[in-house]
Design a protein around this motif. Sequence first.
Motif, PDB file in Angstrom:
ATOM      1  N   ARG A   5      14.653  34.751  26.031  1.00 34.48           N
ATOM      2  CA  ARG A   5      14.216  33.681  27.235  1.00 34.48           C
ATOM      3  C   ARG A   5      14.761  32.554  27.064  1.00 34.48           C
ATOM      4  O   ARG A   5      15.157  32.136  27.901  1.00 34.48           O
ATOM      5  CB  ARG A   5      12.036  34.227  26.767  1.00 34.48           C
ATOM      6  N   LEU A   6      14.878  31.667  25.079  1.00 35.55           N
ATOM      7  CA  LEU A   6      15.484  30.663  25.529  1.00 35.55           C
ATOM      8  C   LEU A   6      16.819  31.304  26.006  1.00 35.55           C
ATOM      9  O   LEU A   6      17.527  29.758  26.676  1.00 35.55           O
ATOM     10  CB  LEU A   6      15.561  30.451  24.026  1.00 35.55           C
ATOM     11  N   LEU A   7      17.579  31.681  25.704  1.00 36.12           N
ATOM     12  CA  LEU A   7      18.986  31.675  26.618  1.00 36.12           C
ATOM     13  C   LEU A   7      19.311  31.665  27.668  1.00 36.12           C
ATOM     14  O   LEU A   7      19.865  31.533  28.409  1.00 36.12           O
ATOM     15  CB  LEU A   7      19.375  33.214  25.199  1.00 36.12           C
ATOM     16  N   SER A   8      18.557  32.881  28.024  1.00 37.81           N
ATOM     17  CA  SER A   8      17.607  32.854  29.281  1.00 37.81           C
ATOM     18  C   SER A   8      17.057  31.294  30.134  1.00 37.81           C
ATOM     19  O   SER A   8      17.879  31.175  31.772  1.00 37.81           O
ATOM     20  CB  SER A   8      16.692  33.435  30.216  1.00 37.81           C
ATOM     21  N   VAL A   9      16.227  30.559  29.527  1.00 40.10           N
ATOM     22  CA  VAL A   9      16.816  29.476  30.397  1.00 40.10           C
ATOM     23  C   VAL A   9      17.031  28.927  30.382  1.00 40.10           C
ATOM     24  O   VAL A   9      18.149  27.645  31.748  1.00 40.10           O
ATOM     25  CB  VAL A   9      15.058  28.764  29.421  1.00 40.10           C
ATOM     26  N   LEU A  10      18.248  28.932  29.491  1.00 43.56           N
ATOM     27  CA  LEU A  10      19.487  27.577  29.382  1.00 43.56           C
ATOM     28  C   LEU A  10      20.787  28.343  30.534  1.00 43.56           C
ATOM     29  O   LEU A  10      20.936  27.383  31.106  1.00 43.56           O
ATOM     30  CB  LEU A  10      20.670  28.072  27.738  1.00 43.56           C
ATOM     31  N   LEU A  11      20.669  29.338  30.566  1.00 41.94           N
ATOM     32  CA  LEU A  11      21.925  30.203  31.685  1.00 41.94           C
ATOM     33  C   LEU A  11      21.303  29.300  32.447  1.00 41.94           C
ATOM     34  O   LEU A  11      22.028  29.316  33.753  1.00 41.94           O
ATOM     35  CB  LEU A  11      21.907  31.856  31.487  1.00 41.94           C
ATOM     36  N   LEU A  12      20.299  30.175  33.257  1.00 36.59           N
ATOM     37  CA  LEU A  12      19.266  29.287  34.339  1.00 36.59           C
ATOM     38  C   LEU A  12      19.522  27.827  34.578  1.00 36.59           C
ATOM     39  O   LEU A  12      19.596  27.465  35.894  1.00 36.59           O
ATOM     40  CB  LEU A  12      18.039  29.761  34.732  1.00 36.59           C
ATOM     41  N   LEU A  13      19.287  26.510  33.757  1.00 38.74           N
ATOM     42  CA  LEU A  13      19.824  25.773  33.676  1.00 38.74           C
ATOM     43  C   LEU A  13      21.012  25.169  34.024  1.00 38.74           C
ATOM     44  O   LEU A  13      21.099  24.150  34.737  1.00 38.74           O
ATOM     45  CB  LEU A  13      19.089  24.833  32.354  1.00 38.74           C
ATOM     46  N   GLN A  14      22.372  25.978  33.064  1.00 42.15           N
ATOM     47  CA  GLN A  14      23.643  25.933  33.031  1.00 42.15           C
ATOM     48  C   GLN A  14      23.995  26.370  34.755  1.00 42.15           C
ATOM     49  O   GLN A  14      24.760  25.433  35.710  1.00 42.15           O
ATOM     50  CB  GLN A  14      24.124  26.751  32.662  1.00 42.15           C
ATOM     51  N   THR A  15      23.211  27.158  35.699  1.00 40.20           N
ATOM     52  CA  THR A  15      24.147  27.634  37.189  1.00 40.20           C
ATOM     53  C   THR A  15      23.503  27.090  38.087  1.00 40.20           C
ATOM     54  O   THR A  15      23.418  26.677  39.391  1.00 40.20           O
ATOM     55  CB  THR A  15      23.297  29.113  36.790  1.00 40.20           C
ATOM     56  N   ARG A  16      22.304  26.466  37.608  1.00 39.85           N
ATOM     57  CA  ARG A  16      20.983  26.349  38.739  1.00 39.85           C
ATOM     58  C   ARG A  16      21.245  24.663  38.760  1.00 39.85           C
ATOM     59  O   ARG A  16      21.016  24.135  39.203  1.00 39.85           O
ATOM     60  CB  ARG A  16      19.942  26.849  38.937  1.00 39.85           C
ATOM     61  N   ARG A  18      18.983  21.073  38.041  1.00 37.51           N
ATOM     62  CA  ARG A  18      17.422  21.089  37.962  1.00 37.51           C
ATOM     63  C   ARG A  18      16.633  22.196  37.926  1.00 37.51           C
ATOM     64  O   ARG A  18      16.637  22.358  40.051  1.00 37.51           O
ATOM     65  CB  ARG A  18      16.762  19.122  38.365  1.00 37.51           C
ATOM     66  N   VAL A  19      15.672  22.632  37.919  1.00 37.07           N
ATOM     67  CA  VAL A  19      14.758  23.910  37.687  1.00 37.07           C
ATOM     68  C   VAL A  19      12.829  23.182  37.749  1.00 37.07           C
ATOM     69  O   VAL A  19      12.526  22.881  36.507  1.00 37.07           O
ATOM     70  CB  VAL A  19      15.042  25.143  37.820  1.00 37.07           C
ATOM     71  N   PRO A  20      12.223  23.220  38.324  1.00 41.89           N
ATOM     72  CA  PRO A  20      11.151  23.295  38.300  1.00 41.89           C
ATOM     73  C   PRO A  20      10.438  24.409  37.507  1.00 41.89           C
ATOM     74  O   PRO A  20      10.923  25.440  37.330  1.00 41.89           O
ATOM     75  CB  PRO A  20      10.345  23.234  39.883  1.00 41.89           C
ATOM     76  N   ALA A  21       9.042  23.748  36.301  1.00 42.40           N
ATOM     77  CA  ALA A  21       9.021  24.585  35.420  1.00 42.40           C
ATOM     78  C   ALA A  21       7.680  25.529  35.538  1.00 42.40           C
ATOM     79  O   ALA A  21       8.605  27.047  35.542  1.00 42.40           O
ATOM     80  CB  ALA A  21       7.856  24.063  34.427  1.00 42.40           C
ATOM     81  N   ALA A  22       8.131  25.479  36.803  1.00 44.06           N
ATOM     82  CA  ALA A  22       6.721  26.503  37.561  1.00 44.06           C
ATOM     83  C   ALA A  22       8.074  28.108  38.078  1.00 44.06           C
ATOM     84  O   ALA A  22       7.515  28.538  37.834  1.00 44.06           O
ATOM     85  CB  ALA A  22       6.152  26.296  38.995  1.00 44.06           C
ATOM     86  N   GLU A  23       8.876  27.655  38.749  1.00 41.73           N
ATOM     87  CA  GLU A  23      10.335  28.382  39.503  1.00 41.73           C
ATOM     88  C   GLU A  23      11.014  29.306  37.630  1.00 41.73           C
ATOM     89  O   GLU A  23      10.810  30.659  37.673  1.00 41.73           O
ATOM     90  CB  GLU A  23      10.893  27.669  39.813  1.00 41.73           C
ATOM     91  N   LEU A  24      11.126  28.263  36.608  1.00 41.23           N
ATOM     92  CA  LEU A  24      11.559  29.018  35.715  1.00 41.23           C
ATOM     93  C   LEU A  24      10.211  30.009  34.404  1.00 41.23           C
ATOM     94  O   LEU A  24      10.113  31.437  34.760  1.00 41.23           O
ATOM     95  CB  LEU A  24      11.644  28.135  34.353  1.00 41.23           C
ATOM     96  N   ALA A  25       8.995  29.715  34.913  1.00 42.48           N
ATOM     97  CA  ALA A  25       7.923  30.435  34.641  1.00 42.48           C
ATOM     98  C   ALA A  25       7.668  31.449  35.775  1.00 42.48           C
ATOM     99  O   ALA A  25       7.736  32.724  34.862  1.00 42.48           O
ATOM    100  CB  ALA A  25       6.524  29.934  34.953  1.00 42.48           C
ATOM    101  N   ARG A  26       7.897  31.808  36.889  1.00 41.16           N
ATOM    102  CA  ARG A  26       7.376  33.167  37.551  1.00 41.16           C
ATOM    103  C   ARG A  26       8.769  34.040  37.407  1.00 41.16           C
ATOM    104  O   ARG A  26       8.568  35.188  37.631  1.00 41.16           O
ATOM    105  CB  ARG A  26       7.825  32.053  39.499  1.00 41.16           C
ATOM    106  N   ARG A  27      10.101  33.130  37.318  1.00 42.32           N
ATOM    107  CA  ARG A  27      11.950  34.175  37.098  1.00 42.32           C
ATOM    108  C   ARG A  27      11.674  34.829  35.686  1.00 42.32           C
ATOM    109  O   ARG A  27      11.820  35.607  35.492  1.00 42.32           O
ATOM    110  CB  ARG A  27      12.733  33.657  37.350  1.00 42.32           C
ATOM    111  N   LEU A  28      10.647  34.033  34.395  1.00 40.83           N
ATOM    112  CA  LEU A  28      11.096  35.039  33.233  1.00 40.83           C
ATOM    113  C   LEU A  28       9.405  35.313  33.119  1.00 40.83           C
ATOM    114  O   LEU A  28       8.826  35.853  31.838  1.00 40.83           O
ATOM    115  CB  LEU A  28      10.920  33.527  32.204  1.00 40.83           C
ATOM    116  N   GLU A  29       8.123  35.542  33.742  1.00 40.55           N
ATOM    117  CA  GLU A  29       7.098  36.069  33.697  1.00 40.55           C
ATOM    118  C   GLU A  29       6.688  35.328  32.246  1.00 40.55           C
ATOM    119  O   GLU A  29       6.092  35.679  31.946  1.00 40.55           O
ATOM    120  CB  GLU A  29       7.589  37.500  33.548  1.00 40.55           C
ATOM    121  N   VAL A  30       6.539  34.212  32.436  1.00 44.59           N
ATOM    122  CA  VAL A  30       5.659  33.755  30.752  1.00 44.59           C
ATOM    123  C   VAL A  30       4.610  32.239  31.806  1.00 44.59           C
ATOM    124  O   VAL A  30       4.722  31.885  32.988  1.00 44.59           O
ATOM    125  CB  VAL A  30       6.077  33.121  29.920  1.00 44.59           C
TER     126      VAL A  30
END
Length: 317
Positions: A5-16, A18-30
């Motif tokens: 999950r940490l790696l997924s967060v890192l890769l999402l931030l690299q590609t996207r 600035r990402v809202p925390a709520a969107e990260l939570a929805r994408r990673l289902e946490v």
Amino acid sequence: MKSDRLLSVLLLLQTRGRVPAAELARRLEVSVRTIYRDIEALSAAGVPVYAERGRHGGIALLPNYRTDVTGLTADEARALFVLAAQGGAHAALGLDGALGSALRKVMAALPAPHRPAAEATSRRILVDPVRWMPGPAPDTGLGELHDAVFADRRLRLRYRHSGTTEPRGYTVDPYGLVAKAGVWYLVADHRGRPRLFRADRVVSMTVTPAPVRRRAGAELADVWEVLRRQVEQRRTDVLVTARVRRSRLDMLLRLRGHQLTGPPTGDDPATVEFAFPAPGAARVLLAYGRDVEVIAPPEVREELARAAAEAAALYGA
């Protein structure tokens, strides 16, 4: 696992960015609280990540920070090469060369133990999206349409509807392209309402200087889902019951199975029920000759009898 999950967060931030925390939570289902704990863990590990509050805030990496780590597992690598096996979409968009180049880079970045499985997948899995005997492929101009969609400008189309010879003009706001069973569609708004346009019926297209005007919050996947449901739930007017010889049933199901309302019943002949938009549409069943007999409703039997008489008169003469 937390490390994934940490790696997924890192890769999402690299590609996207600035990402809202709520969107990260929805994408990673946490939960959002879990996301903030993950951000603290990344920061403690030396990743320059930070959070901004406010309406336009979110979680982001410091500018120019990049990592080359892929973190791909064996199954993830195999999944990528299965995706690559579906070459029809990439070729239609003119991206087959780019796909091959990208896969070579992915292969080079894979951990050595994962490479044999990925190579075996590319040799053992092949997806051919073209149906048997499809006929000559129409010139869709898909490459031009692909470029036009990415221009984020309004498009002016000349579009020929099914059963017509003269094209009509539309000014549309595109969301993107969708490939459905080998057929490409442009998904766009026309006068603020979602519409589908088959790519092979676009006669001509012009990219206008006006920026695209999409509905707030609407994404391609959401608009496609609405349009797909409209097509699938479209009311049909005529239910046709027919008897089919078992020797021809498999062929009938393969060619006309999408029009059946349920599975066949009975032995030989089997009984099937079709849904047709009009009595005349059932004329396709005449192609099966004596192997298919429509038994209801009467108006469809009359339609088929009339069509058969017309054909007999033509060839009898």
